[in-house]
Design an enzyme around this catalytic site. Sequence first.
Site, mmCIF file in Angstrom:
data_model
loop_
_atom_site.group_PDB
_atom_site.id
_atom_site.type_symbol
_atom_site.label_atom_id
_atom_site.label_comp_id
_atom_site.label_asym_id
_atom_site.label_seq_id
_atom_site.Cartn_x
_atom_site.Cartn_y
_atom_site.Cartn_z
ATOM 1 N N GLY A 1 156.510 0.937 79.467
ATOM 2 C CA GLY A 1 157.039 2.044 78.686
ATOM 3 C C GLY A 1 157.500 1.712 77.278
ATOM 4 O O GLY A 1 158.334 2.427 76.726
ATOM 5 N N SER A 2 156.913 0.676 76.666
ATOM 6 C CA SER A 2 157.373 0.371 75.300
ATOM 7 C C SER A 2 156.993 1.492 74.330
ATOM 8 O O SER A 2 157.756 1.798 73.405
ATOM 9 C CB SER A 2 156.837 -0.978 74.819
ATOM 10 N N THR A 9 140.878 15.411 75.931
ATOM 11 C CA THR A 9 139.923 16.403 76.411
ATOM 12 C C THR A 9 139.365 15.878 77.736
ATOM 13 O O THR A 9 139.728 14.781 78.167
ATOM 14 C CB THR A 9 138.787 16.617 75.391
ATOM 15 N N HIS A 33 145.463 4.913 72.892
ATOM 16 C CA HIS A 33 144.465 4.016 73.490
ATOM 17 C C HIS A 33 144.375 2.764 72.620
ATOM 18 O O HIS A 33 144.311 2.868 71.395
ATOM 19 C CB HIS A 33 143.109 4.725 73.564
ATOM 20 N N ASN A 76 147.213 11.108 73.749
ATOM 21 C CA ASN A 76 147.095 9.818 74.430
ATOM 22 C C ASN A 76 147.033 8.722 73.386
ATOM 23 O O ASN A 76 146.504 8.933 72.297
ATOM 24 C CB ASN A 76 145.811 9.786 75.275
ATOM 25 N N ASP A 111 138.918 9.050 77.123
ATOM 26 C CA ASP A 111 139.195 8.407 75.832
ATOM 27 C C ASP A 111 138.380 9.044 74.708
ATOM 28 O O ASP A 111 137.798 8.360 73.863
ATOM 29 C CB ASP A 111 138.952 6.890 75.911
HETATM 30 C C1 GAR Z 1 149.539 0.358 75.678
HETATM 31 O O1 GAR Z 1 148.938 -0.741 75.041
HETATM 32 C C2 GAR Z 1 148.606 1.543 75.667
HETATM 33 O O2 GAR Z 1 147.827 1.644 74.496
HETATM 34 C C3 GAR Z 1 147.733 1.257 76.861
HETATM 35 O O3 GAR Z 1 148.637 0.771 77.823
HETATM 36 C C4 GAR Z 1 149.721 0.091 77.176
HETATM 37 C C5 GAR Z 1 151.025 0.624 77.694
HETATM 38 O O4 GAR Z 1 152.100 -0.155 77.231
HETATM 39 N N1 GAR Z 1 147.061 2.438 77.306
HETATM 40 C C6 GAR Z 1 145.863 2.420 77.877
HETATM 41 O O5 GAR Z 1 145.231 1.399 78.077
HETATM 42 C C7 GAR Z 1 145.341 3.777 78.257
HETATM 43 N N2 GAR Z 1 143.965 3.694 78.684
HETATM 44 P P1 GAR Z 1 153.588 0.402 77.330
HETATM 45 O O6 GAR Z 1 153.822 0.810 78.787
HETATM 46 O O7 GAR Z 1 154.438 -0.777 76.941
HETATM 47 O O8 GAR Z 1 153.717 1.557 76.397
#
Ligand code: GAR
Length: 203
Positions: free
Chosen positions: A12-13, A141, A109, A107, A145
Amino acid sequence: MKRVAILLSGGGSNMVALVRSMAGDHPARPCLVLSNDPGAGGLDRARDMGIATAAVPHRPFAGDRAGFESALSRPLEAAAPDILCLAGFMRILTPAFIERWRGRILNIHPSLLPAYRGLDTHARALADGAAEAGCTVHEVTAALDDGPILGQARVSVRPGDTAATLAARVLVQEHRLYPAVLRRFAACDRRPVWLDATDHVAG
Ligand code: GAR
């Protein structure tokens, strides 16, 4: 004031960066942090910040995406968000769910879309010898991605980078990009945000 629900599966950063940004004259406030994993570290971090949380484990719904989403929708509908931010939410949403919140789901990505949809983005970029990597915030959508790009942040690939070092450098930019996009989006401004980490290595 817009209400923002944040969906996550991990630490969850990005959620923390989004929540911290929603203060002062920001046009939105967090209303819920929701996870498919009751053990997600992001839920604890949200609770510590005084944000309402809910968890709907996806495992009991194996193979029944619609059932999972109808359970997920209960706390979500109760929180009545205007905007949904996926922030490391690692479940694929059905077209029906996306239609319910059409035009209101963002989102983040970890690649410069349309390059490297899906998983292992940094390892794939390195394997291709890419000179740049980064992250994208887009409207969700029904295609994975995909959807209109609302912002990107670019970083240079450095000699000796591994997927882990690159991911860490991109994550710093994710924490700048997502709040910048959300601030605009919540003010009904859909012009994309372009960020450059300005950390280019000479030569
Ligand atoms: C982030 O790097 C985000 O871009 C990625 O997961 C991580 C979550 O980190 N998302 C994906 O890969 C979505 N397909 P976080 O929990 O520290 O925010």
